[in-house]
Motif scaffolding. Structure first.
Motif, mmCIF file in Angstrom:
data_model
loop_
_atom_site.group_PDB
_atom_site.id
_atom_site.type_symbol
_atom_site.label_atom_id
_atom_site.label_comp_id
_atom_site.label_asym_id
_atom_site.label_seq_id
_atom_site.Cartn_x
_atom_site.Cartn_y
_atom_site.Cartn_z
ATOM 1 N N THR A 22 0.846 -1.194 0.000
ATOM 2 C CA THR A 22 0.000 0.000 0.000
ATOM 3 C C THR A 22 0.878 1.240 0.000
ATOM 4 O O THR A 22 1.793 1.362 0.831
ATOM 5 C CB THR A 22 -0.911 0.011 1.241
ATOM 6 O OG1 THR A 22 -1.736 -1.162 1.223
ATOM 7 C CG2 THR A 22 -1.799 1.247 1.258
ATOM 8 N N ILE A 24 1.992 4.564 1.056
ATOM 9 C CA ILE A 24 1.740 5.354 2.268
ATOM 10 C C ILE A 24 2.213 6.797 2.126
ATOM 11 O O ILE A 24 1.849 7.643 2.936
ATOM 12 C CB ILE A 24 2.376 4.701 3.510
ATOM 13 C CG1 ILE A 24 3.885 4.555 3.354
ATOM 14 C CG2 ILE A 24 1.716 3.352 3.797
ATOM 15 C CD1 ILE A 24 4.601 4.131 4.626
ATOM 16 N N ASP A 25 3.017 7.077 1.092
ATOM 17 C CA ASP A 25 3.479 8.447 0.859
ATOM 18 C C ASP A 25 3.844 8.583 -0.612
ATOM 19 O O ASP A 25 4.397 7.648 -1.212
ATOM 20 C CB ASP A 25 4.698 8.769 1.728
ATOM 21 C CG ASP A 25 5.095 10.232 1.643
ATOM 22 O OD1 ASP A 25 4.209 11.113 1.768
ATOM 23 O OD2 ASP A 25 6.297 10.520 1.446
ATOM 24 N N ASP A 42 4.231 0.290 1.713
ATOM 25 C CA ASP A 42 4.246 -0.606 2.873
ATOM 26 C C ASP A 42 3.889 -2.014 2.421
ATOM 27 O O ASP A 42 2.777 -2.269 1.969
ATOM 28 C CB ASP A 42 3.244 -0.115 3.915
ATOM 29 C CG ASP A 42 3.212 -0.968 5.175
ATOM 30 O OD1 ASP A 42 3.943 -1.972 5.253
ATOM 31 O OD2 ASP A 42 2.441 -0.627 6.085
ATOM 32 N N ASP A 63 -2.344 12.809 -4.404
ATOM 33 C CA ASP A 63 -3.422 12.483 -3.460
ATOM 34 C C ASP A 63 -4.107 11.161 -3.785
ATOM 35 O O ASP A 63 -4.490 10.415 -2.889
ATOM 36 C CB ASP A 63 -4.472 13.601 -3.436
ATOM 37 C CG ASP A 63 -3.937 14.884 -2.822
ATOM 38 O OD1 ASP A 63 -2.942 14.815 -2.079
ATOM 39 O OD2 ASP A 63 -4.522 15.946 -3.093
ATOM 40 N N VAL A 66 -1.950 7.809 -2.495
ATOM 41 C CA VAL A 66 -1.847 7.409 -1.090
ATOM 42 C C VAL A 66 -3.044 6.528 -0.721
ATOM 43 O O VAL A 66 -4.191 6.892 -0.957
ATOM 44 C CB VAL A 66 -1.740 8.636 -0.164
ATOM 45 C CG1 VAL A 66 -1.758 8.216 1.300
ATOM 46 C CG2 VAL A 66 -0.466 9.416 -0.471
ATOM 47 N N GLY A 67 -2.750 5.351 -0.201
ATOM 48 C CA GLY A 67 -3.785 4.388 0.154
ATOM 49 C C GLY A 67 -4.047 3.351 -0.924
ATOM 50 O O GLY A 67 -4.741 2.369 -0.674
ATOM 51 N N LYS A 68 -3.503 3.540 -2.118
ATOM 52 C CA LYS A 68 -3.708 2.600 -3.229
ATOM 53 C C LYS A 68 -2.782 1.402 -3.076
ATOM 54 O O LYS A 68 -1.610 1.546 -2.779
ATOM 55 C CB LYS A 68 -3.440 3.299 -4.566
ATOM 56 C CG LYS A 68 -3.632 2.399 -5.783
ATOM 57 C CD LYS A 68 -3.381 3.154 -7.069
ATOM 58 C CE LYS A 68 -4.561 3.963 -7.498
ATOM 59 N NZ LYS A 68 -5.777 3.219 -7.771
ATOM 60 N N GLN A 69 -3.331 0.208 -3.291
ATOM 61 C CA GLN A 69 -2.501 -0.995 -3.303
ATOM 62 C C GLN A 69 -1.932 -1.193 -4.704
ATOM 63 O O GLN A 69 -2.617 -0.960 -5.709
ATOM 64 C CB GLN A 69 -3.310 -2.229 -2.896
ATOM 65 C CG GLN A 69 -3.591 -2.269 -1.405
ATOM 66 C CD GLN A 69 -4.006 -3.659 -0.953
ATOM 67 O OE1 GLN A 69 -4.963 -4.209 -1.473
ATOM 68 N NE2 GLN A 69 -3.278 -4.195 0.018
ATOM 69 N N PRO A 108 -9.025 -5.677 -2.003
ATOM 70 C CA PRO A 108 -7.961 -5.532 -1.003
ATOM 71 C C PRO A 108 -7.381 -6.888 -0.585
ATOM 72 O O PRO A 108 -8.114 -7.867 -0.439
ATOM 73 C CB PRO A 108 -8.650 -4.862 0.183
ATOM 74 C CG PRO A 108 -9.887 -4.245 -0.382
ATOM 75 C CD PRO A 108 -10.298 -5.104 -1.539
ATOM 76 N N ASN A 111 -1.004 -6.583 2.840
ATOM 77 C CA ASN A 111 0.297 -6.136 2.359
ATOM 78 C C ASN A 111 1.305 -7.263 2.508
ATOM 79 O O ASN A 111 1.320 -7.982 3.489
ATOM 80 C CB ASN A 111 0.778 -4.920 3.151
ATOM 81 C CG ASN A 111 0.007 -3.668 2.811
ATOM 82 O OD1 ASN A 111 -0.603 -3.584 1.750
ATOM 83 N ND2 ASN A 111 0.038 -2.690 3.683
#
Length: 116
Positions: A22, A24-25, A42, A63, A66-69, A108, A111
């Motif tokens: 995922t 995270i930044d 991550d 934007d 961030v949060g995308k796998q 989902p 990770n």
């Protein structure tokens, strides 16, 4: 479209660790020769957080990332990309216009999960 001409042995394919992580930044990468972002991904407790340079600016905003796998190769040796050390290869597909579409799971998953 690129023709696939070479075959690869199953044992060789199994050596490539394609895992889900995922983002995270995501940051701008102004020093890159071609437009790119610096991603921190991550991959869970066994693999940890890895950094990557990704030329995906055509289709993705910071934007939205961030949060995308994403699916990445996590066992290539680190590679110096300008001032950063890229620690994984985030995968994607080139469109006819050259833009890269990320390879992502459609649901989902934890990770660090390895491509089956």
């Amino acid at each position: 479209m690129q023709r696939i001409v070479d075959t690869v042995a199953w044992d060789d394919f199994q050596k490539v660790a394609l895992c889900v992580g995922t983002i995270i930044d995501a940051q701008e990468f102004p020093q890159a020769r071609r437009p790119a972002y610096i991603l921190k991904v991550d991959f869970g407790s066994d693999i940890g957080i890895r950094k990557s340079s990704a030329q995906i600016t055509d289709l993705y905003s910071l934007d939205a990332l961030v949060g995308k796998q994403v699916v990445a190769v996590v066992n290539f040796p680190p590679k110096q990309v300008g001032p950063i050390m890229s620690e994984c290869l985030v995968t994607g597909f080139h469109r006819d216009d050259g833009a890269v579409v990320l390879a992502v799971p459609d649901k989902p998953v934890p990770n660090g999960s390895r491509l089956a």
